[in-house]
Design an enzyme around this catalytic site. Structure first.
Site, short mmCIF file in Angstrom:
data_model
loop_
_atom_site.label_atom_id
_atom_site.label_comp_id
_atom_site.label_asym_id
_atom_site.label_seq_id
_atom_site.Cartn_x
_atom_site.Cartn_y
_atom_site.Cartn_z
CB CYS A 85 -66.67 -41.43 -7.96
SG CYS A 85 -68.19 -40.46 -7.75
CG HIS A 194 -64.23 -37.58 -6.84
ND1 HIS A 194 -64.15 -38.03 -8.14
CD2 HIS A 194 -65.54 -37.35 -6.59
CE1 HIS A 194 -65.37 -38.06 -8.67
NE2 HIS A 194 -66.23 -37.66 -7.75
CD GLU A 196 -60.65 -37.72 -8.86
OE1 GLU A 196 -61.76 -37.42 -9.34
OE2 GLU A 196 -60.47 -38.75 -8.17
#
EC number: 4.3.2.10
Length: 212
Positions: A85, A194, A196
């Site tokens: 990001c 992202h 995650e």
């Protein structure tokens, strides 16, 4: 093997840490994964993950204030390196957000999505681009192993990469026009989305990074 997640106070760090540790278990690796804002400890790590969340001027100021900018530049030269990001945006020459200079690993700029974007049906698209979107892999890369073409990843951003060299573009998405969302060069791989927050696909990409 040690993998450092750079902690400069800007990012969803504990979520990233949890995801990378889960990916390490999936990879079957005996790897120490840790957060660090210590330039010396980052320099000793074998691999580096560089997350980021928030405004790019604030991120760049925090990185420089902590003396981590030089550690990041050194890691970019010779370690497997994953930018996420705003951590990925910081790798470019310049951003329109706050007229901010980046680290210059990738030539090009980070641009803001235009206002009044419309989808193919004529409906207004919101900025920031937020939610799940498909990603087209435009080149082969080891970090794509086990990830099908047009897999969906999770995005939250108002700015996007505009690389000078199209050969550095590894993946694209559409909002509504195509934009680069994965870039790579040598030992460096970076995503606008992202990992995650991208469930199984994100974990697979992180696992591939630990195996890279």
């Amino acid at each position: 093997m040690q993998t450092a997640i750079i902690d400069y106070g800007m990012g969803n760090l504990h979520s990233v840490l949890k995801s990378v540790r889960t990916a390490g278990q999936l990879a079957g690796k005996n790897v120490e994964i840790f957060l660090s804002g210590d330039p010396e400890r980052v320099s000793r790590a074998d691999k580096v993950i560089f997350p980021g969340q928030g405004a790019m001027p604030d991120c760049m100021a925090a990185l420089t204030r902590g003396g981590l900018d030089e550690a990041v530049k050194d890691a970019l030269k010779n370690k497997p390196f994953f930018g996420i990001c705003v951590g990925a945006q910081l790798l470019f020459d310049h951003s329109e957000e706050g007229n901010t200079d980046g680290l210059g690993w990738f030539g090009g700029k980070v641009r803001r999505f235009e206002r009044d974007l419309l989808d193919p049906q004529g409906c207004r698209l919101k900025v920031p681009h937020m939610g799940w979107n498909t990603v087209r892999q435009t080149q082969n890369h080891p970090l794509f192993q086990g990830i099908p073409q047009d897999t969906r990843f999770y995005f939250v951003h108002s700015y996007y990469f505009a690389p000078e060299n199209p050969e550095t573009i590894l993946g694209e998405s559409d909002y509504p026009s195509p934009f680069a969302c994965i870039v790579g060069k040598d030992n460096v791989f970076a995503t606008q989305f992202h990992t995650e927050k991208s469930h199984d696909a994100g974990l697979t990409m992180l696992k591939n990074f630990l195996n890279w």
